[in-house]
Design a protein around this motif. Structure first.
Motif, short mmCIF file in Angstrom:
data_model
loop_
_atom_site.label_atom_id
_atom_site.label_comp_id
_atom_site.label_asym_id
_atom_site.label_seq_id
_atom_site.Cartn_x
_atom_site.Cartn_y
_atom_site.Cartn_z
N GLY A 1 35.31 -11.02 35.36
CA GLY A 1 34.56 -10.60 36.54
C GLY A 1 33.08 -10.88 36.38
O GLY A 1 32.69 -11.74 35.59
N GLY B 1 28.64 -13.62 39.63
CA GLY B 1 30.09 -13.84 39.58
C GLY B 1 30.49 -14.68 38.40
O GLY B 1 29.73 -15.53 37.92
N HIS B 2 31.72 -14.46 37.91
CA HIS B 2 32.20 -15.15 36.72
C HIS B 2 32.19 -16.67 36.89
O HIS B 2 31.80 -17.40 35.98
CB HIS B 2 33.61 -14.66 36.37
CG HIS B 2 34.11 -15.18 35.07
ND1 HIS B 2 33.64 -14.71 33.87
CD2 HIS B 2 35.02 -16.14 34.78
CE1 HIS B 2 34.25 -15.36 32.89
NE2 HIS B 2 35.09 -16.23 33.41
N VAL C 1 32.30 -7.65 32.92
CA VAL C 1 33.67 -7.28 33.25
C VAL C 1 34.52 -8.50 32.90
O VAL C 1 34.22 -9.60 33.34
CB VAL C 1 33.80 -6.94 34.75
CG1 VAL C 1 35.25 -6.65 35.10
CG2 VAL C 1 32.90 -5.77 35.11
#
Length: 74
Positions: free
Chosen positions: A46, A60-61, A43
């Motif tokens: 994301g 998580g990014h 994402v």
């Protein structure tokens, strides 16, 4: 290259973590140096969803930017 830059479908091997904090967080997720991962979904800005030998994990990014990886051998 860091995990956040890996393309969907590409397999990589974890080399190292860029900070002690990211190392601790990744290890809690079961990600350790030498493990092979395949990116299955991303994402923009994301999470990066990766498949390991046994499960899929959403990373998580911010953490993905702290995991240094290299291309996996076929």
């Amino acid at each position: 290259m860091t995990l956040d830059r890996v393309k969907v479908g590409q397999s990589v091997v974890i080399d190292t973590f860029l900070t002690p904090e990211s190392s601790a967080e990744a290890i809690r997720l079961g990600l350790v140096p030498g493990h092979r991962l395949t990116v299955v979904h991303k994402v923009s800005g994301g999470p990066v969803v990766v498949r390991t030998a046994v499960t899929e994990i959403a990373v998580g990014h911010t953490l993905a930017r702290q995991i240094d990886v290299r291309p996996a051998n076929p």
